[in-house]
Scaffold this motif. Structure first.
Motif, PDB file in Angstrom:
ATOM      1  N   ARG A 188      -5.456  -2.618  -2.818  1.00  0.00           N
ATOM      2  CA  ARG A 188      -5.219  -3.316  -1.849  1.00  0.00           C
ATOM      3  C   ARG A 188      -4.576  -3.596  -0.068  1.00  0.00           C
ATOM      4  O   ARG A 188      -4.942  -4.671   0.156  1.00  0.00           O
ATOM      5  CB  ARG A 188      -4.167  -3.986  -2.932  1.00  0.00           C
ATOM      6  CG  ARG A 188      -2.867  -5.368  -1.868  1.00  0.00           C
ATOM      7  CD  ARG A 188      -3.192  -6.781  -2.701  1.00  0.00           C
ATOM      8  NE  ARG A 188      -3.923  -7.776  -2.816  1.00  0.00           N
ATOM      9  CZ  ARG A 188      -4.275  -8.958  -2.408  1.00  0.00           C
ATOM     10  NH1 ARG A 188      -3.885  -9.268  -3.337  1.00  0.00           N
ATOM     11  NH2 ARG A 188      -4.599  -9.815  -1.266  1.00  0.00           N
ATOM     12  N   ASP A 238      -6.418  -5.483   2.688  1.00  0.00           N
ATOM     13  CA  ASP A 238      -5.241  -6.159   3.571  1.00  0.00           C
ATOM     14  C   ASP A 238      -5.301  -6.133   5.304  1.00  0.00           C
ATOM     15  O   ASP A 238      -5.245  -5.935   6.321  1.00  0.00           O
ATOM     16  CB  ASP A 238      -3.131  -6.681   2.910  1.00  0.00           C
ATOM     17  CG  ASP A 238      -3.475  -6.944   1.900  1.00  0.00           C
ATOM     18  OD1 ASP A 238      -4.767  -8.207   1.454  1.00  0.00           O
ATOM     19  OD2 ASP A 238      -2.705  -6.981   0.949  1.00  0.00           O
ATOM     20  N   LEU A 276      -0.560  -6.299 -12.520  1.00  0.00           N
ATOM     21  CA  LEU A 276      -0.304  -6.941 -11.756  1.00  0.00           C
ATOM     22  C   LEU A 276       0.713  -7.803 -13.175  1.00  0.00           C
ATOM     23  O   LEU A 276       1.676  -7.887 -12.372  1.00  0.00           O
ATOM     24  CB  LEU A 276      -1.235  -7.900 -11.947  1.00  0.00           C
ATOM     25  CG  LEU A 276      -2.384  -8.048 -10.536  1.00  0.00           C
ATOM     26  CD1 LEU A 276      -3.459  -8.405 -10.780  1.00  0.00           C
ATOM     27  CD2 LEU A 276      -1.676  -7.439  -8.945  1.00  0.00           C
ATOM     28  N   ASP A 319       3.532  -5.825 -12.051  1.00  0.00           N
ATOM     29  CA  ASP A 319       4.128  -6.120 -10.303  1.00  0.00           C
ATOM     30  C   ASP A 319       3.048  -6.411  -9.535  1.00  0.00           C
ATOM     31  O   ASP A 319       1.856  -6.291  -9.245  1.00  0.00           O
ATOM     32  CB  ASP A 319       4.436  -4.604 -10.006  1.00  0.00           C
ATOM     33  CG  ASP A 319       4.182  -4.759  -8.198  1.00  0.00           C
ATOM     34  OD1 ASP A 319       4.375  -6.020  -7.868  1.00  0.00           O
ATOM     35  OD2 ASP A 319       4.890  -3.467  -7.827  1.00  0.00           O
ATOM     36  N   PRO A 320       3.602  -8.170 -10.004  1.00  0.00           N
ATOM     37  CA  PRO A 320       2.287  -8.902  -9.057  1.00  0.00           C
ATOM     38  C   PRO A 320       1.725  -8.381  -7.705  1.00  0.00           C
ATOM     39  O   PRO A 320       1.142  -8.729  -7.112  1.00  0.00           O
ATOM     40  CB  PRO A 320       2.750 -10.308  -9.373  1.00  0.00           C
ATOM     41  CG  PRO A 320       4.055 -10.618  -9.671  1.00  0.00           C
ATOM     42  CD  PRO A 320       4.569  -9.331 -10.310  1.00  0.00           C
ATOM     43  N   ASP A 321       2.596  -8.559  -6.868  1.00  0.00           N
ATOM     44  CA  ASP A 321       2.358  -7.589  -5.599  1.00  0.00           C
ATOM     45  C   ASP A 321       2.337  -5.844  -5.174  1.00  0.00           C
ATOM     46  O   ASP A 321       2.620  -5.566  -4.035  1.00  0.00           O
ATOM     47  CB  ASP A 321       3.661  -8.136  -4.641  1.00  0.00           C
ATOM     48  CG  ASP A 321       4.315  -9.263  -4.902  1.00  0.00           C
ATOM     49  OD1 ASP A 321       3.079  -9.871  -4.619  1.00  0.00           O
ATOM     50  OD2 ASP A 321       5.514  -9.537  -4.933  1.00  0.00           O
ATOM     51  N   HIS A 322       1.647  -5.287  -6.630  1.00  0.00           N
ATOM     52  CA  HIS A 322       1.842  -4.773  -6.517  1.00  0.00           C
ATOM     53  C   HIS A 322       0.322  -4.014  -5.099  1.00  0.00           C
ATOM     54  O   HIS A 322      -0.028  -4.168  -5.643  1.00  0.00           O
ATOM     55  CB  HIS A 322       1.240  -3.882  -7.555  1.00  0.00           C
ATOM     56  CG  HIS A 322       1.121  -1.725  -7.737  1.00  0.00           C
ATOM     57  ND1 HIS A 322       0.758  -1.016  -7.100  1.00  0.00           N
ATOM     58  CD2 HIS A 322       2.123  -2.066  -8.969  1.00  0.00           C
ATOM     59  CE1 HIS A 322       0.578  -0.266  -7.284  1.00  0.00           C
ATOM     60  NE2 HIS A 322       1.631  -0.064  -8.010  1.00  0.00           N
ATOM     61  N   PRO A 323       0.959  -2.215  -4.065  1.00  0.00           N
ATOM     62  CA  PRO A 323       0.117  -2.824  -2.813  1.00  0.00           C
ATOM     63  C   PRO A 323      -1.585  -1.504  -3.380  1.00  0.00           C
ATOM     64  O   PRO A 323      -2.499  -1.629  -2.248  1.00  0.00           O
ATOM     65  CB  PRO A 323       0.761  -1.467  -2.162  1.00  0.00           C
ATOM     66  CG  PRO A 323       1.780  -0.921  -3.160  1.00  0.00           C
ATOM     67  CD  PRO A 323       2.255  -2.271  -4.307  1.00  0.00           C
TER      68      PRO A 323
END
Ligand code: PLP
Length: 454
Positions: A161, A165, A196, A199-203
Protein backbone atom coordinates in the motif's frame (compact mmCIF):
# COMPACT_ATOMS: atom_id res chain seq x y z
CA UNK A 1 42.10 8.47 -22.96
CA UNK A 2 40.17 8.07 -19.70
CA UNK A 3 37.90 5.05 -19.94
CA UNK A 4 34.44 5.36 -18.37
CA UNK A 5 32.58 2.26 -19.55
CA UNK A 6 33.42 -1.40 -20.01
CA UNK A 7 30.97 -3.02 -22.39
CA UNK A 8 30.64 -6.55 -23.73
CA UNK A 9 29.32 -7.78 -27.07
CA UNK A 10 25.95 -9.56 -27.08
CA UNK A 11 27.84 -12.73 -28.05
CA UNK A 12 29.82 -12.50 -24.79
CA UNK A 13 26.75 -12.73 -22.59
CA UNK A 14 26.98 -15.69 -20.15
CA UNK A 15 25.09 -18.78 -21.36
CA UNK A 16 24.75 -20.40 -17.92
CA UNK A 17 23.63 -19.27 -14.49
CA UNK A 18 26.07 -19.92 -11.63
CA UNK A 19 24.93 -21.82 -8.52
CA UNK A 20 26.86 -20.93 -5.34
CA UNK A 21 25.53 -24.08 -3.64
CA UNK A 22 28.07 -26.15 -5.58
CA UNK A 23 30.97 -24.36 -3.88
CA UNK A 24 29.75 -23.73 -0.34
CA UNK A 25 31.83 -25.40 2.40
CA UNK A 26 28.62 -26.49 4.16
CA UNK A 27 25.17 -27.00 2.60
CA UNK A 28 22.40 -24.53 3.45
CA UNK A 29 19.80 -25.77 5.99
CA UNK A 30 16.79 -27.67 4.63
CA UNK A 31 13.44 -26.06 3.78
CA UNK A 32 10.44 -27.16 5.88
CA UNK A 33 6.71 -27.53 5.21
CA UNK A 34 4.74 -24.66 6.81
CA UNK A 35 2.08 -26.93 8.33
CA UNK A 36 3.98 -30.10 9.32
CA UNK A 37 7.39 -28.45 9.92
CA UNK A 38 8.89 -31.57 8.33
CA UNK A 39 11.25 -31.58 5.34
CA UNK A 40 9.43 -30.23 2.32
CA UNK A 41 9.13 -32.40 -0.81
CA UNK A 42 9.45 -30.82 -4.26
CA UNK A 43 5.83 -31.92 -4.95
CA UNK A 44 4.61 -29.73 -2.06
CA UNK A 45 5.71 -26.69 -4.07
CA UNK A 46 3.89 -27.72 -7.26
CA UNK A 47 0.77 -25.58 -6.60
CA UNK A 48 3.01 -22.50 -6.52
CA UNK A 49 5.81 -23.02 -9.03
CA UNK A 50 6.42 -24.91 -12.30
CA UNK A 51 8.60 -28.03 -12.03
CA UNK A 52 11.59 -26.45 -13.79
CA UNK A 53 11.85 -23.69 -11.18
CA UNK A 54 11.45 -26.16 -8.29
CA UNK A 55 14.30 -28.17 -9.79
CA UNK A 56 16.43 -25.00 -9.94
CA UNK A 57 15.52 -24.26 -6.33
CA UNK A 58 17.14 -27.49 -5.12
CA UNK A 59 19.85 -28.21 -7.68
CA UNK A 60 23.44 -28.51 -6.48
CA UNK A 61 24.87 -28.34 -10.02
CA UNK A 62 27.41 -25.55 -10.45
CA UNK A 63 25.99 -24.36 -13.76
CA UNK A 64 22.45 -24.25 -15.16
CA UNK A 65 22.01 -23.59 -18.86
CA UNK A 66 20.06 -20.45 -19.79
CA UNK A 67 17.37 -21.39 -22.35
CA UNK A 68 17.81 -19.82 -25.79
CA UNK A 69 14.43 -17.93 -25.73
CA UNK A 70 15.46 -16.34 -22.41
CA UNK A 71 18.85 -15.32 -23.81
CA UNK A 72 17.11 -13.80 -26.84
CA UNK A 73 15.09 -11.48 -24.59
CA UNK A 74 17.90 -10.65 -22.17
CA UNK A 75 19.97 -9.56 -25.17
CA UNK A 76 17.49 -6.69 -25.71
CA UNK A 77 19.42 -4.78 -23.01
CA UNK A 78 22.22 -7.04 -21.84
CA UNK A 79 25.15 -7.23 -21.36
CA UNK A 80 24.71 -4.35 -18.92
CA UNK A 81 27.57 -1.82 -18.74
CA UNK A 82 30.22 -1.59 -16.04
CA UNK A 83 31.07 2.06 -15.30
CA UNK A 84 34.09 3.58 -13.64
CA UNK A 85 32.89 6.39 -11.34
CA UNK A 86 35.76 8.79 -12.13
CA UNK A 87 33.77 11.89 -11.20
CA UNK A 88 32.64 10.47 -7.88
CA UNK A 89 36.22 9.41 -7.09
CA UNK A 90 37.38 12.99 -7.77
CA UNK A 91 34.58 14.47 -5.65
CA UNK A 92 35.60 12.21 -2.76
CA UNK A 93 39.33 12.77 -3.31
CA UNK A 94 39.88 9.04 -2.89
CA UNK A 95 42.74 6.97 -4.32
CA UNK A 96 40.24 4.07 -4.60
CA UNK A 97 38.90 2.98 -7.98
CA UNK A 98 35.10 2.82 -7.88
CA UNK A 99 33.22 0.68 -10.41
CA UNK A 100 29.47 0.13 -10.67
CA UNK A 101 27.53 -2.44 -12.60
CA UNK A 102 24.46 -0.60 -13.88
CA UNK A 103 21.27 -2.66 -14.01
CA UNK A 104 18.98 0.33 -14.63
CA UNK A 105 19.37 -0.14 -18.40
CA UNK A 106 16.65 -2.83 -18.46
CA UNK A 107 13.20 -1.85 -19.79
CA UNK A 108 11.72 -1.87 -16.28
CA UNK A 109 14.67 0.04 -14.83
CA UNK A 110 16.34 -2.51 -12.56
CA UNK A 111 17.89 -5.97 -12.28
CA UNK A 112 14.47 -7.56 -11.71
CA UNK A 113 13.74 -8.51 -15.36
CA UNK A 114 16.76 -10.87 -15.26
CA UNK A 115 14.64 -13.31 -13.28
CA UNK A 116 11.17 -12.13 -14.42
CA UNK A 117 11.94 -13.22 -17.99
CA UNK A 118 13.22 -16.61 -16.87
CA UNK A 119 10.27 -17.21 -14.53
CA UNK A 120 7.71 -16.19 -17.17
CA UNK A 121 9.39 -18.50 -19.69
CA UNK A 122 9.26 -21.59 -17.46
CA UNK A 123 5.65 -20.86 -16.45
CA UNK A 124 4.56 -20.49 -20.06
CA UNK A 125 6.32 -23.76 -20.93
CA UNK A 126 4.35 -25.44 -18.14
CA UNK A 127 1.04 -24.20 -19.56
CA UNK A 128 0.37 -21.65 -16.82
CA UNK A 129 -2.03 -18.86 -17.78
CA UNK A 130 -1.65 -16.37 -14.94
CA UNK A 131 0.99 -15.26 -12.43
CA UNK A 132 0.27 -13.66 -9.08
CA UNK A 133 2.96 -11.68 -7.30
CA UNK A 134 3.80 -8.97 -4.78
CA UNK A 135 5.82 -5.83 -5.29
CA UNK A 136 7.47 -3.55 -2.76
CA UNK A 137 9.22 -0.91 -4.84
CA UNK A 138 7.09 -1.45 -7.95
CA UNK A 139 10.25 -2.51 -9.80
CA UNK A 140 9.51 -6.23 -9.54
CA UNK A 141 5.83 -5.79 -10.44
CA UNK A 142 6.81 -3.78 -13.54
CA UNK A 143 9.38 -6.41 -14.49
CA UNK A 144 6.98 -9.33 -14.21
CA UNK A 145 4.32 -7.31 -16.07
CA UNK A 146 6.85 -6.76 -18.89
CA UNK A 147 7.80 -10.46 -18.91
CA UNK A 148 4.12 -11.47 -18.86
CA UNK A 149 3.43 -9.31 -21.91
CA UNK A 150 6.19 -11.10 -23.85
CA UNK A 151 5.04 -14.61 -22.85
CA UNK A 152 1.27 -14.02 -23.03
CA UNK A 153 0.68 -14.48 -19.34
CA UNK A 154 -1.84 -12.55 -17.27
CA UNK A 155 -0.11 -10.90 -14.31
CA UNK A 156 -1.80 -9.86 -11.07
CA UNK A 157 0.30 -7.69 -8.78
CA UNK A 158 -0.31 -6.89 -5.11
CA UNK A 159 1.62 -3.68 -4.50
CA UNK A 160 2.43 -2.80 -0.88
CA UNK A 161 0.00 0.00 0.00
CA UNK A 162 2.60 2.59 1.02
CA UNK A 163 4.51 2.09 -2.24
CA UNK A 164 1.24 2.14 -4.25
CA UNK A 165 0.52 5.56 -2.74
CA UNK A 166 4.13 6.86 -3.01
CA UNK A 167 4.60 6.02 -6.68
CA UNK A 168 1.45 5.94 -8.79
CA UNK A 169 3.42 5.82 -12.05
CA UNK A 170 4.82 2.38 -11.26
CA UNK A 171 1.22 1.11 -11.31
CA UNK A 172 0.60 2.74 -14.69
CA UNK A 173 3.72 1.05 -16.07
CA UNK A 174 2.40 -2.32 -14.90
CA UNK A 175 -0.96 -1.55 -16.50
CA UNK A 176 0.73 -0.36 -19.69
CA UNK A 177 2.37 -3.80 -19.93
CA UNK A 178 -1.11 -5.30 -19.45
CA UNK A 179 -0.93 -6.39 -15.79
CA UNK A 180 -3.45 -5.59 -13.07
CA UNK A 181 -2.24 -3.98 -9.88
CA UNK A 182 -3.96 -3.43 -6.56
CA UNK A 183 -2.84 -2.10 -3.21
CA UNK A 184 -2.08 -4.65 -0.49
CA UNK A 185 -3.62 -5.39 1.99
CA UNK A 186 -6.63 -5.79 -0.30
CA UNK A 187 -10.16 -7.12 -0.04
CA UNK A 188 -9.36 -9.70 -2.76
CA UNK A 189 -7.98 -12.33 -0.40
CA UNK A 190 -8.63 -13.82 3.01
CA UNK A 191 -5.16 -12.78 4.22
CA UNK A 192 -5.71 -9.20 3.04
CA UNK A 193 -9.19 -8.99 4.60
CA UNK A 194 -7.84 -10.29 7.93
CA UNK A 195 -5.27 -7.48 8.07
CA UNK A 196 -7.78 -4.81 7.02
CA UNK A 197 -10.26 -5.99 9.66
CA UNK A 198 -7.69 -5.17 12.36
CA UNK A 199 -6.39 -1.98 10.75
CA UNK A 200 -8.20 -0.49 7.72
CA UNK A 201 -5.30 1.97 7.23
CA UNK A 202 -2.54 -0.64 7.35
CA UNK A 203 0.43 0.56 5.17
CA UNK A 204 1.09 -3.00 4.04
CA UNK A 205 4.33 -4.96 3.94
CA UNK A 206 6.02 -7.37 1.57
CA UNK A 207 5.11 -10.18 3.99
CA UNK A 208 1.40 -9.37 3.63
CA UNK A 209 1.54 -8.88 -0.15
CA UNK A 210 3.31 -12.26 -0.50
CA UNK A 211 0.51 -13.93 1.49
CA UNK A 212 -2.09 -12.44 -0.85
CA UNK A 213 -0.30 -13.55 -4.02
CA UNK A 214 0.43 -17.04 -2.67
CA UNK A 215 -3.23 -17.41 -1.68
CA UNK A 216 -4.41 -16.50 -5.19
CA UNK A 217 -1.97 -18.99 -6.75
CA UNK A 218 -2.86 -21.79 -4.34
CA UNK A 219 -6.59 -21.39 -5.01
CA UNK A 220 -6.49 -21.19 -8.81
CA UNK A 221 -5.36 -24.13 -10.94
CA UNK A 222 -4.27 -21.98 -13.89
CA UNK A 223 -2.29 -19.55 -11.68
CA UNK A 224 1.19 -19.82 -10.21
CA UNK A 225 3.10 -17.58 -7.86
CA UNK A 226 6.26 -15.65 -8.80
CA UNK A 227 8.67 -14.12 -6.28
CA UNK A 228 11.08 -11.32 -7.16
CA UNK A 229 13.81 -12.14 -4.65
CA UNK A 230 14.85 -14.37 -1.71
CA UNK A 231 14.53 -17.81 -3.35
CA UNK A 232 17.50 -19.81 -4.62
CA UNK A 233 16.28 -19.82 -8.23
CA UNK A 234 15.89 -16.02 -8.22
CA UNK A 235 19.48 -15.52 -7.03
CA UNK A 236 20.58 -18.09 -9.60
CA UNK A 237 19.02 -16.05 -12.43
CA UNK A 238 20.67 -12.88 -11.14
CA UNK A 239 24.19 -14.33 -11.32
CA UNK A 240 24.34 -13.11 -14.90
CA UNK A 241 25.22 -9.75 -13.28
CA UNK A 242 28.32 -11.00 -11.49
CA UNK A 243 29.50 -13.16 -14.39
CA UNK A 244 29.39 -10.18 -16.75
CA UNK A 245 31.07 -7.98 -14.15
CA UNK A 246 33.93 -10.49 -13.85
CA UNK A 247 34.71 -10.19 -17.55
CA UNK A 248 34.37 -6.40 -17.45
CA UNK A 249 36.56 -5.86 -14.38
CA UNK A 250 39.22 -7.94 -16.12
CA UNK A 251 38.97 -5.57 -19.11
CA UNK A 252 39.69 -2.77 -16.62
CA UNK A 253 42.81 -4.71 -15.61
CA UNK A 254 41.94 -4.94 -11.94
CA UNK A 255 40.07 -7.15 -9.42
CA UNK A 256 37.70 -5.99 -6.69
CA UNK A 257 39.00 -5.72 -3.13
CA UNK A 258 35.48 -4.92 -1.95
CA UNK A 259 32.13 -5.90 -3.51
CA UNK A 260 28.99 -4.09 -2.35
CA UNK A 261 25.27 -4.58 -2.95
CA UNK A 262 22.08 -3.45 -1.26
CA UNK A 263 20.06 -6.32 0.16
CA UNK A 264 16.28 -6.46 0.46
CA UNK A 265 15.72 -10.14 -0.24
CA UNK A 266 19.31 -10.49 -1.46
CA UNK A 267 18.93 -10.97 -5.23
CA UNK A 268 21.01 -8.16 -6.76
CA UNK A 269 23.57 -8.59 -3.97
CA UNK A 270 23.83 -12.36 -4.50
CA UNK A 271 23.68 -11.90 -8.28
CA UNK A 272 26.75 -9.68 -8.27
CA UNK A 273 28.67 -11.28 -5.41
CA UNK A 274 28.14 -15.05 -5.77
CA UNK A 275 30.21 -15.59 -8.95
CA UNK A 276 33.13 -13.78 -7.24
CA UNK A 277 32.53 -15.65 -3.98
CA UNK A 278 32.50 -18.95 -5.87
CA UNK A 279 35.87 -18.13 -7.42
CA UNK A 280 37.20 -17.23 -4.00
CA UNK A 281 35.89 -20.51 -2.51
CA UNK A 282 37.60 -22.41 -5.32
CA UNK A 283 40.95 -20.91 -4.29
CA UNK A 284 40.88 -17.52 -6.06
CA UNK A 285 41.34 -14.00 -4.69
CA UNK A 286 39.26 -13.19 -1.61
CA UNK A 287 37.46 -9.85 -1.91
CA UNK A 288 35.48 -8.54 1.05
CA UNK A 289 31.77 -8.79 0.27
CA UNK A 290 29.41 -6.31 1.93
CA UNK A 291 25.58 -6.41 2.00
CA UNK A 292 23.89 -3.10 2.80
CA UNK A 293 20.47 -2.71 4.39
CA UNK A 294 18.37 0.09 5.89
CA UNK A 295 18.86 0.67 9.61
CA UNK A 296 15.04 0.80 9.89
CA UNK A 297 14.74 -2.79 8.57
CA UNK A 298 18.05 -4.35 9.68
CA UNK A 299 17.47 -8.00 8.83
CA UNK A 300 21.08 -9.16 8.52
CA UNK A 301 22.58 -6.89 11.17
CA UNK A 302 19.90 -7.14 13.89
CA UNK A 303 17.70 -10.07 12.87
CA UNK A 304 17.83 -13.58 14.30
CA UNK A 305 19.16 -16.49 12.23
CA UNK A 306 16.21 -18.83 12.63
CA UNK A 307 13.48 -20.71 10.80
CA UNK A 308 10.67 -18.37 9.82
CA UNK A 309 7.87 -17.91 7.33
CA UNK A 310 8.40 -15.72 4.28
CA UNK A 311 4.97 -14.14 4.66
CA UNK A 312 2.61 -12.82 7.28
CA UNK A 313 -0.20 -15.38 6.89
CA UNK A 314 2.26 -18.30 7.14
CA UNK A 315 1.43 -19.84 3.79
CA UNK A 316 5.03 -20.08 2.54
CA UNK A 317 7.56 -22.79 3.49
CA UNK A 318 9.79 -22.28 6.53
CA UNK A 319 13.37 -21.37 5.71
CA UNK A 320 16.33 -20.68 7.94
CA UNK A 321 17.26 -17.07 7.38
CA UNK A 322 18.00 -13.80 9.10
CA UNK A 323 14.60 -12.51 10.10
CA UNK A 324 12.95 -9.73 12.06
CA UNK A 325 9.88 -11.96 12.50
CA UNK A 326 7.09 -12.44 9.97
CA UNK A 327 4.70 -10.26 11.99
CA UNK A 328 7.11 -7.30 11.99
CA UNK A 329 5.84 -4.37 9.92
CA UNK A 330 8.89 -2.28 8.98
CA UNK A 331 8.59 1.54 9.05
CA UNK A 332 7.41 3.10 5.78
CA UNK A 333 10.86 3.91 4.43
CA UNK A 334 11.19 4.99 0.82
CA UNK A 335 13.34 2.07 -0.26
CA UNK A 336 10.27 -0.19 -0.48
CA UNK A 337 12.31 -3.02 -1.99
CA UNK A 338 14.42 -3.24 1.19
CA UNK A 339 11.37 -3.31 3.48
CA UNK A 340 11.23 -7.06 4.06
CA UNK A 341 11.40 -8.96 7.36
CA UNK A 342 13.46 -11.83 5.94
CA UNK A 343 16.51 -12.45 3.77
CA UNK A 344 17.58 -14.95 1.14
CA UNK A 345 18.47 -18.22 2.93
CA UNK A 346 21.63 -18.46 0.79
CA UNK A 347 22.77 -14.92 1.68
CA UNK A 348 21.92 -15.62 5.35
CA UNK A 349 23.88 -18.88 5.27
CA UNK A 350 26.92 -17.09 3.76
CA UNK A 351 26.68 -14.48 6.54
CA UNK A 352 26.62 -17.25 9.17
CA UNK A 353 29.66 -18.89 7.55
CA UNK A 354 31.54 -15.58 7.77
CA UNK A 355 31.82 -15.31 3.98
CA UNK A 356 30.11 -11.93 3.78
CA UNK A 357 29.70 -8.82 5.97
CA UNK A 358 26.62 -6.66 6.52
CA UNK A 359 26.14 -2.97 7.37
CA UNK A 360 23.05 -0.79 7.85
CA UNK A 361 22.50 2.91 7.08
CA UNK A 362 19.66 5.38 7.63
CA UNK A 363 17.62 6.52 4.63
CA UNK A 364 18.51 10.22 4.94
CA UNK A 365 22.23 9.36 4.78
CA UNK A 366 21.57 7.08 1.80
CA UNK A 367 19.64 9.78 -0.08
CA UNK A 368 22.53 12.19 0.58
CA UNK A 369 24.84 9.61 -1.02
CA UNK A 370 22.38 9.16 -3.91
CA UNK A 371 22.24 12.89 -4.59
CA UNK A 372 26.05 13.17 -4.51
CA UNK A 373 26.19 10.27 -6.95
CA UNK A 374 23.57 11.86 -9.27
CA UNK A 375 25.43 15.18 -9.28
CA UNK A 376 28.68 13.48 -10.30
CA UNK A 377 27.69 10.42 -12.32
CA UNK A 378 24.41 11.71 -13.77
CA UNK A 379 22.21 8.73 -12.88
CA UNK A 380 19.43 9.27 -10.33
CA UNK A 381 19.56 5.99 -8.40
CA UNK A 382 16.63 4.00 -7.04
CA UNK A 383 16.27 4.53 -3.26
CA UNK A 384 17.31 0.89 -2.72
CA UNK A 385 20.50 1.39 -4.72
CA UNK A 386 21.46 4.48 -2.70
CA UNK A 387 22.26 2.07 0.14
CA UNK A 388 24.96 0.42 -1.98
CA UNK A 389 26.26 3.86 -3.00
CA UNK A 390 26.46 4.95 0.64
CA UNK A 391 28.51 1.89 1.58
CA UNK A 392 30.76 2.25 -1.49
CA UNK A 393 31.42 5.89 -0.54
CA UNK A 394 32.25 4.87 3.04
CA UNK A 395 34.73 2.30 1.68
CA UNK A 396 36.26 4.93 -0.64
CA UNK A 397 36.66 7.37 2.25
CA UNK A 398 38.30 4.63 4.32
CA UNK A 399 40.75 4.09 1.44
CA UNK A 400 41.45 7.84 1.43
CA UNK A 401 42.18 7.79 5.17
CA UNK A 402 44.39 4.71 4.89
CA UNK A 403 46.04 5.87 1.65
CA UNK A 404 44.97 2.65 -0.11
CA UNK A 405 44.28 2.31 -3.81
CA UNK A 406 41.65 -0.44 -3.51
CA UNK A 407 39.13 -1.41 -6.17
CA UNK A 408 35.51 -1.10 -5.07
CA UNK A 409 32.74 -2.69 -7.13
CA UNK A 410 29.06 -2.12 -6.40
CA UNK A 411 25.74 -2.91 -8.00
CA UNK A 412 23.66 0.06 -9.08
CA UNK A 413 20.54 -2.07 -9.10
CA UNK A 414 18.17 0.45 -10.69
CA UNK A 415 17.29 4.00 -11.55
CA UNK A 416 14.96 6.15 -9.46
CA UNK A 417 12.94 7.88 -12.17
CA UNK A 418 9.66 6.89 -10.53
CA UNK A 419 10.88 7.63 -7.03
CA UNK A 420 10.92 11.39 -7.29
CA UNK A 421 8.40 11.85 -4.43
CA UNK A 422 11.05 10.54 -2.07
CA UNK A 423 13.77 12.72 -3.64
CA UNK A 424 11.41 15.71 -3.29
CA UNK A 425 11.04 14.91 0.42
CA UNK A 426 14.80 14.63 0.81
CA UNK A 427 15.42 17.90 -1.07
CA UNK A 428 12.82 19.82 0.95
CA UNK A 429 14.40 18.46 4.14
CA UNK A 430 11.48 16.37 5.43
CA UNK A 431 12.95 12.90 4.97
CA UNK A 432 14.42 11.43 8.15
CA UNK A 433 16.56 8.47 9.19
CA UNK A 434 13.61 6.30 10.21
CA UNK A 435 13.92 3.85 13.07
CA UNK A 436 11.92 0.79 13.97
CA UNK A 437 9.90 0.27 17.12
CA UNK A 438 12.04 -1.86 19.46
CA UNK A 439 9.01 -3.35 21.28
CA UNK A 440 7.34 -4.42 18.02
CA UNK A 441 10.56 -6.10 16.94
CA UNK A 442 10.95 -7.86 20.29
CA UNK A 443 7.36 -9.17 20.04
CA UNK A 444 7.83 -10.32 16.45
CA UNK A 445 11.05 -12.14 17.37
CA UNK A 446 9.41 -13.72 20.41
CA UNK A 447 6.75 -15.17 18.09
CA UNK A 448 9.11 -17.01 15.76
CA UNK A 449 7.87 -20.55 15.08
CA UNK A 450 9.32 -23.36 17.17
CA UNK A 451 11.11 -25.70 14.85
CA UNK A 452 13.42 -28.63 15.49
CA UNK A 453 16.43 -28.59 13.17
CA UNK A 454 16.41 -31.42 10.58
C1 PLP B 1 16.16 -1.17 -7.60
C2 PLP B 1 16.08 -2.22 -6.56
N1 PLP B 1 17.21 -2.58 -5.92
C3 PLP B 1 17.20 -3.51 -4.95
C4 PLP B 1 16.02 -4.13 -4.56
C5 PLP B 1 16.07 -5.12 -3.46
O1 PLP B 1 15.83 -6.42 -3.87
P1 PLP B 1 16.96 -7.51 -3.88
O2 PLP B 1 17.58 -7.53 -2.52
O3 PLP B 1 16.25 -8.77 -4.20
O4 PLP B 1 17.94 -7.14 -4.94
C6 PLP B 1 14.82 -3.80 -5.21
C7 PLP B 1 13.58 -4.48 -4.83
O5 PLP B 1 12.51 -4.15 -5.22
C8 PLP B 1 14.86 -2.81 -6.23
O6 PLP B 1 13.74 -2.45 -6.86
Amino acid sequence: MTKFKYTLEESQMPRVWYNIQADLPKPAPAVLHPATKELIAPDDLMPLFPAALIEQEVTQEREVEIPEPVLDILRMWRPAPLHRAHNLEKALGTPAKIFYKYEGVSPAGSHKPNTAIAQAFYNQQAGVKRLATETGAGQWGSSLAFAGSLFNLEVQVFQVRVSYDQKPYRRFIMETYGASCMPSPSNETESGRAVLAKDPDHPGSLGIAISEAVEVAAQNKDTKYALGSVLNHVLLHQTIIGQEAMMQIEMADTYPDVIVGCAGGGSNFGGLAFPFLGQSLRGGAKPRIVAVEPSACPTLTRGKYAYDYGDTAHLTPLTKMHTLGSSFTPPCLHAGGLRYHGMSPLVSHCKELGLIEAVAYGQEDCFAAGVLFARNEGIVPAPEATHAIKAAIEEALRCKKEGKEETILFCLSGHGHFDMTSYAKYLEGTLRNDSYDKNTLATALANLPEVSEK
